[in-house]
Design an enzyme around this catalytic site. Structure first.
Site, short mmCIF file in Angstrom:
data_model
loop_
_atom_site.label_atom_id
_atom_site.label_comp_id
_atom_site.label_asym_id
_atom_site.label_seq_id
_atom_site.Cartn_x
_atom_site.Cartn_y
_atom_site.Cartn_z
N LEU A 32 -10.04 57.67 33.47
CA LEU A 32 -9.32 57.92 32.22
C LEU A 32 -10.07 58.97 31.41
O LEU A 32 -11.30 58.96 31.34
CB LEU A 32 -9.15 56.62 31.44
CG LEU A 32 -8.36 55.53 32.20
CD1 LEU A 32 -8.36 54.22 31.45
CD2 LEU A 32 -6.92 55.99 32.44
N ARG A 88 -20.96 35.85 29.63
CA ARG A 88 -22.19 35.49 28.89
C ARG A 88 -22.05 35.94 27.45
O ARG A 88 -21.07 36.60 27.10
CB ARG A 88 -23.38 36.22 29.52
CG ARG A 88 -23.09 37.72 29.59
CD ARG A 88 -24.28 38.56 29.92
NE ARG A 88 -23.90 39.90 30.36
CZ ARG A 88 -23.64 40.91 29.54
NH1 ARG A 88 -23.69 40.76 28.23
NH2 ARG A 88 -23.30 42.08 30.02
P1 ADP Z 1 -20.73 48.34 34.05
O1 ADP Z 1 -20.47 46.95 34.57
O2 ADP Z 1 -21.64 49.13 34.92
O3 ADP Z 1 -21.09 48.36 32.61
P2 ADP Z 1 -17.92 48.97 33.44
O4 ADP Z 1 -16.85 48.79 34.43
O5 ADP Z 1 -18.03 47.94 32.36
O6 ADP Z 1 -19.33 49.10 34.21
O7 ADP Z 1 -17.81 50.37 32.76
C1 ADP Z 1 -18.79 50.86 31.87
C2 ADP Z 1 -18.27 52.08 31.16
O8 ADP Z 1 -17.94 53.11 32.09
C3 ADP Z 1 -17.00 51.86 30.35
O9 ADP Z 1 -17.25 51.34 29.07
C4 ADP Z 1 -16.47 53.29 30.30
O10 ADP Z 1 -17.19 54.06 29.37
C5 ADP Z 1 -16.78 53.84 31.68
N1 ADP Z 1 -15.66 53.61 32.61
C6 ADP Z 1 -15.47 52.53 33.42
N2 ADP Z 1 -14.33 52.65 34.12
C7 ADP Z 1 -13.75 53.81 33.77
C8 ADP Z 1 -12.53 54.52 34.13
N3 ADP Z 1 -11.66 54.02 35.02
N4 ADP Z 1 -12.28 55.70 33.52
C9 ADP Z 1 -13.14 56.23 32.63
N5 ADP Z 1 -14.30 55.64 32.26
C10 ADP Z 1 -14.61 54.45 32.79
#
Ligand code: ADP
Length: 450
Positions: free
Chosen positions: A203, A291
């Site tokens: 995105l 958590r």
């Molecule tokens: P982690 O478990 O490593 O923290 P997340 O899935 O929670 O990974 O994603 C962390 C961050 O990465 C999100 O807050 C966002 O900023 C970015 N992100 C994750 N997925 C997407 C995506 N599909 N498109 C754009 N940015 C993403």
């Protein structure tokens, strides 16, 4: 109720848990590595046990030593805080096998959400909207290419076992895909011991909006509104606020209820966070954290509900503190994560705090375990403390935050305070007009197109 809780953590979160235990009249046991013998959580707990040398794997992650500490002190439950063993399903099971309580969700739910592919499948099944992407793990580049073409480039390759932003690579075009898959896979293999990766649509300018949930484990669950954590650096949250500057009450109620309903169906126990990316009015689930989160005080400020205290109560079989109708969002809160880092290069800056003056006054909260003369050890995360400010409106909150940031003094080490002092005066921030890439663009000094 539990009689004695062992806190399997350190730093500000150990102190935070200790405070909730004290209010509930529960005795506390601190554990610490040799590097943390002088730490605040050790000083304030009723008892303490040294569980090993500085490296986390030998101390805070050392399950046999934690079990021995429970046995020696007669603790009947463990609070894992965040990080370390907080999302380790096996740890929760081992505690149960030893007749010890685990203050957290059921092991099966920790395991389910720890696998991001399974988590997405579950979310979809429970009616939560997810980011378009591959159905499961990607086994080869040809298959990945088909999926990527169907959802459209750019795509993000993500590790199934991911966390902390590791194992994530963007492929802008078809030419980048093979490399992104192998790099993400290798990173995931070395960080998590599991190389499986999956694909998601990347995105462009979403916001990171997450819903706080609380369940009683018997089919009762509520949501406590959202936190906007779009200000990130390397996928790590830097500033969190609630409510999100862009969400209407109707949109909040809708996504909140979707999450609460899913938690009821799962019979989820304890606190949890359902994380979404939000773009053009649509929510896309990315993961669920099982958590307490670093940024939980934002929700506490705007709902008046003590999440850690309720987490302990529901783990002990108590009812939820409120019905959904009784939970109201009041005012606005912002949290700044103050790290011991150079504010421009973000190089860690551990060392001795020569002078420390925390800010005070109405609506100002500091969650920190440092004190004047304390030496931040180099072995753990670089969080000095969290500054959480609450106001009746976002404008009042920003005004108060500006004042609090001017008042706080942390001398002797480098901190990220100068960054926050600049952010709180930036027009985009004041307008609430930012997305997940905004901060990195701001830091790199590029022309900020919105
Ligand atoms: P982690 O478990 O490593 O923290 P997340 O899935 O929670 O990974 O994603 C962390 C961050 O990465 C999100 O807050 C966002 O900023 C970015 N992100 C994750 N997925 C997407 C995506 N599909 N498109 C754009 N940015 C993403």
């Amino acid at each position: 109720m539990f009689d004695k809780i062992l806190i399997a953590n350190r730093g500000e979160i150990a102190l935070r848990v200790l405070r909730a235990c004290k209010e509930l009249g529960i005795a506390t046991v601190a554990v610490h590595s040799t590097a943390d013998a002088e730490a605040m959580h050790v000083r304030l707990a009723d008892e303490s046990v040294c569980i090993g040398p500085p490296p986390s794997k030998d101390s805070y992650l050392n399950i046999p030593n934690l079990l021995a500490a429970c046995e020696i002190t007669g603790a009947d439950a463990v609070h894992p805080g965040y990080g370390f063993l907080s999302e380790n399903a096996r740890f929760a099971e081992i505690l149960a096998e030893h007749n010890l309580g685990f203050i957290g969700p059921k092991a099966e739910h920790i395991r389910l959400m720890g696998d991001k592919i399974e988590a997405k499948r579950t979310a979809k099944r429970l009616g939560i909207p997810v980011v378009p992407g591959s159905d499961g793990a990607i086994d080869d580049v040809d298959e990945a290419m088909k999926v990527a073409k169907a959802i459209g480039f750019p795509v993000l390759v993500k590790a199934a076992a991911g966390g902390g932003g590791r194992g994530m690579k963007v492929a802008q075009t078809a030419d980048d895909l093979a490399l992104a898959i192998s790099t993400a896979g290798n990173e995931a293999k070395s960080a998590f011991g599991d190389a499986s990766v999956y694909l998601e649509k990347y995105l462009q300018k979403p916001r990171h909006i997450e819903i706080q949930v609380l369940g009683d484990g018997r089919g009762g669950a509520v949501h406590l509104g959202e936190r906007d954590c779009s200000l990130q650096r390397r996928h790590q949250k830097v500033w969190e606020e609630g409510p999100s500057p862009v969400l209407t009450a109707a949109a909040r109620a809708r996504i909140g209820e979707t999450c609460a309903k899913a938690m009821r169906e799962m019979k989820y126990l304890g606190v949890g966070t359902v994380e979404f990316l939000y773009e053009d009015g649509e929510f896309y689930f990315i993961e669920m954290n099982t958590r307490i989160q670093v940024e939980h005080p934002v929700t506490e400020a705007i709902t008046g509900i003590d999440l850690v205290l309720e987490q302990i109560r529901v783990a002990n079989g108590a009812d939820l503190p409120a019905t959904q109708d009784q939970i109201t969002i009041s005012g606005h809160a912002i949290e700044c994560r103050i790290n011991a880092e150079n504010p421009e290069t973000f190089r860690p800056s551990p060392g001795k705090i020569q002078r420390y003056h925390p800010p005070g006054g109405l609506g100002v909260r500091i969650d920190s375990a440092v004190y004047q003369g304390y030496t931040i050890p180099p072995y753990y995360d670089s969080l000095v403390g969290k500054l959480i400010v609450h106001g009746k409106t976002r404008a009042e909150c920003l005004m108060r935050l500006r004042r609090a940031l001017d008042e706080i003094v942390v001398d002797g080490i480098e901190t990220t305070l100068p960054l926050f002092r600049a952010l709180v005066r930036d027009h985009d921030i004041i307008d609430g007009d930012y997305h997940i890439h905004w901060l990195e663009q701001y830091l790199s000094g590029v022309d900020r197109d919105r």
